[in-house]
Scaffold this active site. Structure first.
Site, PDB file in Angstrom:
ATOM      1  N   GLU A 170       4.308  -2.631  -8.523  1.00 28.60           N
ATOM      2  CA  GLU A 170       5.402  -1.824  -9.059  1.00 28.60           C
ATOM      3  C   GLU A 170       6.766  -2.133  -8.445  1.00 28.60           C
ATOM      4  OE1 GLU A 170       3.318   2.227 -10.507  1.00 28.60           O
ATOM      5  OE2 GLU A 170       3.705   2.176  -8.360  1.00 28.60           O
TER       6      GLU A 170
ATOM      7  N   HIS B 116       8.137  -0.427  -2.833  1.00 30.12           N
ATOM      8  CA  HIS B 116       7.489   0.751  -2.231  1.00 30.12           C
ATOM      9  C   HIS B 116       7.747   0.811  -0.720  1.00 30.12           C
ATOM     10  CE1 HIS B 116       5.037   2.788  -5.311  1.00 30.12           C
ATOM     11  NE2 HIS B 116       4.886   1.618  -5.869  1.00 30.12           N
TER      12      HIS B 116
ATOM     13  N   ASP C  16       4.292   3.111   2.539  1.00 27.87           N
ATOM     14  CA  ASP C  16       4.805   3.334   1.186  1.00 27.87           C
ATOM     15  C   ASP C  16       6.166   4.005   1.328  1.00 27.87           C
ATOM     16  OD1 ASP C  16       4.972   3.809  -1.706  1.00 27.87           O
ATOM     17  OD2 ASP C  16       2.808   3.458  -1.686  1.00 27.87           O
TER      18      ASP C  16
END
Ligand code: TNX
Length: 767
Positions: A333, A267, A192
């Site tokens: 996202e 990410h 991440d």
């Protein structure tokens, strides 16, 4: 660090494990009958199995070691004995994958199972009946007969090690806990923005640079300053490939499959810190320290052909390490902004005939899937992979509620359910007063226990695509091993029962009874856990101009005691039995009492403000966001003022202004209007720039009685409640209209700079 951790000893009776309890097994077996008598395990006991079934050997070793750890006994294996534990593989007798039959009687223990998993799980059931730590007591297992098998095949726990790194010992302990409760899928979030945690031999910079950051762990996630050139990156760590192999083997013995998540194409600020050429801007950046994203690239450039080569090389090494049939590629996202500005990404859109950046993401994911499928594996990703078109064979992990999962199942794609509520174990489980700071939300033990992974929207054919469910444990707010334990225990046990036991076997009260034995075991092992949600829920009921308040607590076998005079409640305060009538502005304070003890660190405290609009009907131009509805549509007039925590009380509005009209039911004389609002910088919630109040007799013609400007900075980071107050000469009115002007976007320098913000309001006080 967390007070609650040290109070646990008070709540649990450590003597509970002295007698084996068949009815304490979690998850509850499909069927189990207890008989009179006990089988004793000692140094004379031998495990018997057909030695040609070599694949059982690791489970045998596991059991021998487990017995040795708690008792010092050394079980024999395949030696002549009168005291036997017999293991048999028989798919006919027990057709269900991972299923087993367990009988304990005068002849000994007999385990018949479908496969390795079933043998291992029968052993786990036996181990739950025995002491949990080293003892000199006899090892006795009660006579019983059980048939058991799982309801779902994906019974998962996730762990985010990017945000905070825990290391191999913690991971092994996590896998042990999963195995104990028959959870079989460990979703390991290894990549991440804030850390790359897996060694990739071809790209050593990923871990040499991407695994380390400047340590700001003493500050809350969203407030951690970005790194400055020259500061030492001392916090982090990663798994070498050798360590990963060892952990994979460790998990295999415990019937746990590890599904690695290599997040992409967003990410990935950690990868870009190591290899800036992977981003659209190709500018150098330092590893992120927390949640501030300004001037950071966190996407791969998916226009650049080199990105695909990089990903295939990384995935090749990952696939070689993990035997799992699923490889998780993230996909969540992705901020498409950088792709819009990137010449390479735009050229790719043109060349491939794509409509927009959503289709560009879909193009990327489909390409990655083709690669994974070419390696004979399956791709799984977060539900955003549905946007712009789902890859042909993808499995979807539904996290933004169940909508993505439902859509995918209807398209005949496999689905794993992980909706934020109730599957996010980084959310609060009680309080939040007195609880360790969490990311938000409220997923209590009961909410988890009551979860049904098959949505009502699916028919029985579609339901077959739901492989199971999983809890996600995101790490932003989880900085220590102790806190990690606390967040998963005991919610993991509730989830295990949801996923294993038949729906009709579930029973909240009995689950709580069984839980006591497990708490005692956690205590003996020194594990940190939440003793349950003793929080008293204070629910105002505002109707027809009257206000009553209902008190409840999730916990069974407890009573509620309360005061209304501001004093601290104690064990002899008024016992709650029915909703309390509130006639004046007063404070209700309440505690849960169990076995004569107050179970809360902090009493629930709720002030009620009586005013002229209590129980009045509120009409919004656009309704509050459904996740922030507080007690219901009339929360603005329920006499309860919003407090410092944003998950309750407040009506939340995304991006939009708040515009509401309140009908007092009849004309009343008023001279003061107050609208409470909150700013919670870390939650992207900002005070309105101004609040305008208007009044009317007929609901058609309104007169402005105040326009109050905000005087608190958008950069104020401490949670701040502001009352917007208008005073005016006494007027007789029936309708009140209030309009709060939203900031609409997060301010400069904020982690969400330029992105839509929230406006929160609670209680319109009319006097
Ligand atoms: C959203 S869930 C994320 C994570 C955060 C989490 C915090 C998901 C697929 N993405 O990156 O850690 O919220 O709850």
């Amino acid at each position: 660090m967390f007070l609650r951790f040290f109070t646990i000893t008070l709540c649990v009776l450590t003597s509970l494990f002295t007698k084996a309890q068949t009815n304490s097994i979690i998850p509850k077996p499909v069927s189990l009958t207890e008989q009179n008598g006990f089988f004793t395990i000692d140094n004379n006991t031998s495990i018997q199995y057909n030695a040609t079934h070599k694949n059982i050997a690791p489970a045998v070793d596991f059991f021998v070691n487990a017995i040795n750890t708690i008792s010092g006994y050394k079980l024999k294996v395949n030696s002549p004995s009168k005291n036997n534990i017999q293991l048999v593989l028989d798919k006919k007798l027990i057709p269900q994958e991972e299923g087993y039959q367990l009988s304990i009687n005068a002849q000994g223990i007999k385990i018949t199972a479908n496969s390795y998993g079933g043998i291992f799980y029968a052993m786990q059931s036996v181990l739950q009946l025995l002491p949990q730590t080293r003892t000199n007591a006899k090892l006795i297992a009660p006579y019983m007969q059980a048939t058991d098998y799982p309801r779902f095949k994906w019974r998962g726990m996730h762990m985010d090690e990017s945000r905070h790194f825990f290391g191999p010992e913690v991971v092994k302990q996590y896998i042990d806990l999963m195995a104990m409760y028959k959870l079989n899928t460990f979703h390991w979030h290894l990549v991440d923005d804030q850390g790359w945690r897996i060694e990739i031999k071809k790209y050593p910079a990923l871990t040499e640079i991407g695994a380390w950051r400047v340590n700001h762990n003493d500050k809350v996630w969203g407030n951690r300053p970005q790194a400055i050139a020259g500061e030492q990156p001392t916090y982090g760590g990663y798994y070498t490939q050798a360590q990963i192999k060892e952990i994979v083997a460790y998990a295999q013995i415990r019937n746990v499959t590890i599904v690695p998540e290599i997040e992409m194409p967003g990410h990935v600020a950690s990868a870009i810190a190591a290899m800036p050429e992977l981003s659209c801007t190709q500018l150098p950046q330092l590893p992120m320290t927390g949640g501030i994203y300004s001037n950071m690239s966190s996407n791969y450039c998916v226009g650049n052909e080199a990105t695909y080569g990089f990903i295939e090389n990384v995935l090749s090494e990952v696939i070689a390490l993990f035997p799992s049939s699923y490889i998780h590629i993230g996909g969540d996202e992705v901020d498409k902004g950088p792709w819009k500005k990137c010449a390479r990404c735009q050229a790719r859109i043109k060349k491939e005939g794509l409509q927009n950046e959503e289709e560009l993401q879909s193009y990327f994911i489909k390409r990655v899937e083709r690669f994974i499928v070419s390696k004979k594996r399956k791709m799984i990703g977060w539900d955003e992979i549905l946007e712009g078109g789902l890859a042909p064979e993808a499995t979807v992990m539904s996290w933004r509620g169940e909508t993505g999962g439902i859509a995918a199942a209807k398209m005949k794609h496999d689905v794993v359910m992980t909706p934020g509520s109730p599957c996010y174990f980084d959310h609060y489980q009680a309080g939040p007063e007195g609880e360790p700071l969490a990311i938000g939300g409220m997923n209590t033990l009961k909410i988890v226990y009551d979860y049904e992974p098959i949505p009502a929207e699916l028919n029985s054919e579609e339901a077959k695509y739901v492989l199971g469910a999983q809890a996600n444990v995101w790490g932003e707010y989880i900085t220590t091993k102790e806190q990690l334990e606390y967040m998963v225990l005991p919610r993991m046990l509730a989830l295990a029962e949801v996923l294993w036991s038949p729906k009709e076997n579930k029973n909240w009260v009995k689950f709580n009874e069984r839980l006591k034995y497990h708490f005692a075991g956690f205590e003996q092992k020194g594990l940190h856990f939440s003793p349950g949600n003793f929080t008293v829920e204070v629910k105002p009921i505002a109707e027809n101009g009257k206000l009553t308040v209902a008190l409840s607590s999730e916990i069974t076998n407890a009573s509620i005691r309360y005061t209304t005079d501001g004093s601290l409640p104690n064990t002899s305060s008024t016992l709650y039995s029915a909703p309390i009538q509130i006639n004046a502005s007063q404070v209700v304070k309440a505690v849960t009492v169990q076995n004569g003890k107050i179970m809360n660190l902090v009493p629930a405290t709720q002030a009620f403000a009586m005013h002229s609009a209590i129980g009045a009907t509120v009409k919004y131009v656009s309704a509050p966001y459904k996740g922030y509805m507080a007690g219901g549509i009339n929360a603005l007039t329920d006499g309860v003022r919003g407090k410092n925590t944003v998950g309750k009380f407040w009506h939340g509005f995304y991006e939009n202004n708040i515009e509401a009209t309140i009908d007092l039911g009849a004309e009343k004389n008023i001279s003061k209007l107050t609208l409470g609002c909150i700013q919670s910088y870390r939650d992207w919630i900002f005070l309105p720039t101004a609040v305008r109040f208007e009044v009317s007799k007929d609901g058609l013609n309104f007169t402005e009685v105040g326009n109050v400007l905000n005087d608190i900075s958008v950069n104020e980071q401490a949670n701040t409640i502001k009352d917007f107050i208008a005073t005016f000469p006494q007027t007789s009115v029936r309708y009140i209209r209030v309009k709060a002007i939203a900031t609409r976007v997060c301010p400069k320098g904020h982690g969400g700079e330029g992105k839509p913000s929230w406006t929160f309001a609670d209680e319109l006080v009319v006097e």
